[in-house]
Design a protein around this motif. Structure first.
Motif, PDB file in Angstrom:
ATOM      1  N   ASP A  85       0.822  -1.210   0.000  1.00 44.37           N
ATOM      2  CA  ASP A  85       0.000   0.000   0.000  1.00 44.37           C
ATOM      3  C   ASP A  85       0.857   1.262   0.000  1.00 44.37           C
ATOM      4  N   ARG A  86       2.118   1.108   0.403  1.00 35.04           N
ATOM      5  CA  ARG A  86       3.033   2.255   0.434  1.00 35.04           C
ATOM      6  C   ARG A  86       4.458   1.757   0.269  1.00 35.04           C
ATOM      7  N   ASN A  87       5.375   2.665   0.019  1.00 34.06           N
ATOM      8  CA  ASN A  87       6.785   2.325  -0.111  1.00 34.06           C
ATOM      9  C   ASN A  87       7.415   2.132   1.256  1.00 34.06           C
ATOM     10  N   TRP A  88       8.387   1.209   1.307  1.00 33.12           N
ATOM     11  CA  TRP A  88       9.125   0.970   2.543  1.00 33.12           C
ATOM     12  C   TRP A  88      10.563   1.424   2.360  1.00 33.12           C
ATOM     13  N   LYS A  89      11.081   2.121   3.355  1.00 28.00           N
ATOM     14  CA  LYS A  89      12.421   2.676   3.275  1.00 28.00           C
ATOM     15  C   LYS A  89      13.465   1.582   3.051  1.00 28.00           C
ATOM     16  N   GLY A  90      14.287   1.770   2.030  1.00 32.81           N
ATOM     17  CA  GLY A  90      15.354   0.821   1.743  1.00 32.81           C
ATOM     18  C   GLY A  90      14.904  -0.428   1.033  1.00 32.81           C
ATOM     19  N   LYS A  91      13.608  -0.527   0.657  1.00 29.86           N
ATOM     20  CA  LYS A  91      13.091  -1.716   0.000  1.00 29.86           C
ATOM     21  C   LYS A  91      12.365  -1.333  -1.287  1.00 29.86           C
ATOM     22  N   THR A  92      12.353  -2.246  -2.230  1.00 28.18           N
ATOM     23  CA  THR A  92      11.615  -2.050  -3.471  1.00 28.18           C
ATOM     24  C   THR A  92      10.772  -3.286  -3.747  1.00 28.18           C
ATOM     25  N   GLN A  93       9.733  -3.123  -4.532  1.00 27.02           N
ATOM     26  CA  GLN A  93       8.868  -4.245  -4.903  1.00 27.02           C
ATOM     27  C   GLN A  93       8.587  -4.183  -6.400  1.00 27.02           C
ATOM     28  N   ASP A  94       8.685  -5.317  -7.054  1.00 22.87           N
ATOM     29  CA  ASP A  94       8.325  -5.384  -8.462  1.00 22.87           C
ATOM     30  C   ASP A  94       7.030  -6.178  -8.611  1.00 22.87           C
ATOM     31  N   HIS A  95       6.788  -6.790  -9.765  1.00 20.54           N
ATOM     32  CA  HIS A  95       5.538  -7.500 -10.015  1.00 20.54           C
ATOM     33  C   HIS A  95       5.536  -8.903  -9.426  1.00 20.54           C
TER      34      HIS A  95
END
Length: 348
Positions: free
Chosen positions: A133-143
């Motif tokens: 639902d939101r971005n997390w510091k130091g982390k990324t998400q793809d598909h």
């Protein structure tokens, strides 16, 4: 006539809703391989929607909260497999279309448990991943979506649900399952002895080769809670020859142990355990120790840290001296390779 048609319509609606919650989902049994990754192809159209998602937020399942239900309202495609004891499993779903929104969950139950959502009343553990639902510091998400489960002393059934988010009912995907550990081991009793090293001065050095040691097939001693040297999920890092050394750490001192493979491409591991000076137990018959420290090739990078081909551990003594047994080990079946062993003692 209108009343009759309405009655038929309501019956069909109730039948459809009951089917969506009946637990008659198709389950595809899949096989995993020890210390390997397997892949399977699928499509969300092979599954069906589950209208009742209350099972997931039940405290005895605790898979995902009801506030996240919208991310699991599409078709659920089920797979079942077995996680062997002393292993960890990494499950990943890769949608073919990167623009499609998928979710993923996996729950762990007994081998004979046949319950499926929405009739799942409890499980040992359930892990889920969905679009953040939101971005997390130091982390990324793809598909892609990822979950992890593990087993220690016994195998379990793992049920995997690949799901379309927000009502998605069709879409090709790849299901990828990586298993660390899980190999069937035939235990043999190695004829292995520890070479005694008498430390001289602040730093003592000696040389050796893995071919002077032996494979210890039974590594259960290391994950025993009374030893706690390294977890069974890391056993593959200790599957080569073990060359053992023994020495003494004086009271009020620290000992820094370092193994330096001559060939930088060779993958070594290292451990050192602390016992009473008269303790003669050696792996795999080590039942307990004061402490055991291990180092091996990292599975991932750590922020602010780097690792080379050397391996290092540290032990210390306060009010009394101890015997230190050092294990220089080849990772992933390595049985030959020259190395230098360096022991440094610092007085406190």
């Amino acid at each position: 006539m209108k009343t009759s048609m309405l009655h038929v319509f309501l019956c069909l609606l109730l039948t459809s809703n009951a089917f969506a919650q009946s637990g008659n989902e198709k389950v595809t049994a899949i096989k995993v391989k020890a210390n390997a990754t397997v892949s399977y192809q699928g499509n969300l159209s092979d599954g069906q929607q589950i209208a009742d998602l209350s099972w997931a937020s039940n405290s005895s399942v605790a898979c995902f909260p009801a506030t996240q239900n919208q991310k699991f309202t599409g078709n659920h495609v089920f797979y079942s497999t077995t996680i062997p004891k002393r292993s960890e499993m990494f499950i990943k779903v890769i949608p073919k279309n990167k623009n499609q929104n998928f979710s993923l969950y996996a729950y762990q139950v007994g081998l004979t448990n046949e319950q499926l959502p929405p009739n799942l009343s409890s499980c040992i553990t359930c892990e889920a991943d969905s679009k953040w639902d939101r971005n997390w510091k130091g982390k990324t998400q793809d598909h892609t979506r990822n979950v992890r489960v593990n087993a220690i002393n016994r195998p379990y059934k793992i049920m995997i649900g690949v799901v379309g988010a927000e009502g998605l009912t069709a879409g090709d995907f790849t299901l990828e399952i990586k298993l660390n550990g899980g190999e069937e081991i035939v235990h043999t009793a190695p004829n292995i002895k520890a070479v005694n090293i008498v430390t001289k001065g602040a730093i003592t050095r000696t040389s050796g080769n893995l071919n002077s040691g032996a494979i210890i097939s039974d590594l259960s001693w290391a994950s025993n809670s009374s030893v706690a040297c390294f977890p069974a999920t890391q056993n593959q890092k200790f599957r080569g020859n073990h060359v053992l050394y023994s020495t003494t750490i004086p009271k009020y001192s620290e000992m820094f142990i370092k193994v330096i493979p001559k060939n930088k491409k060779h993958n070594f591991s290292l451990y050192a355990y602390q016992v009473g000076v008269n303790n003669e137990q050696l792996p795999p018959k080590l039942s307990s120790c004061v402490t055991c420290e291990a180092d091996h090739k990292w599975d991932r990078k750590w922020r602010g840290k780097t690792q080379d081909h050397t391996r290092k551990v540290r032990v210390n003594a306060i009010n009394r001296s101890y015997k230190i047994v050092i294990g220089v080990v080849g990772a992933e079946g390595l049985t030959e390779g020259d190395f230098d062993l360096e022991i440094e003692i610092k007085k406190r």
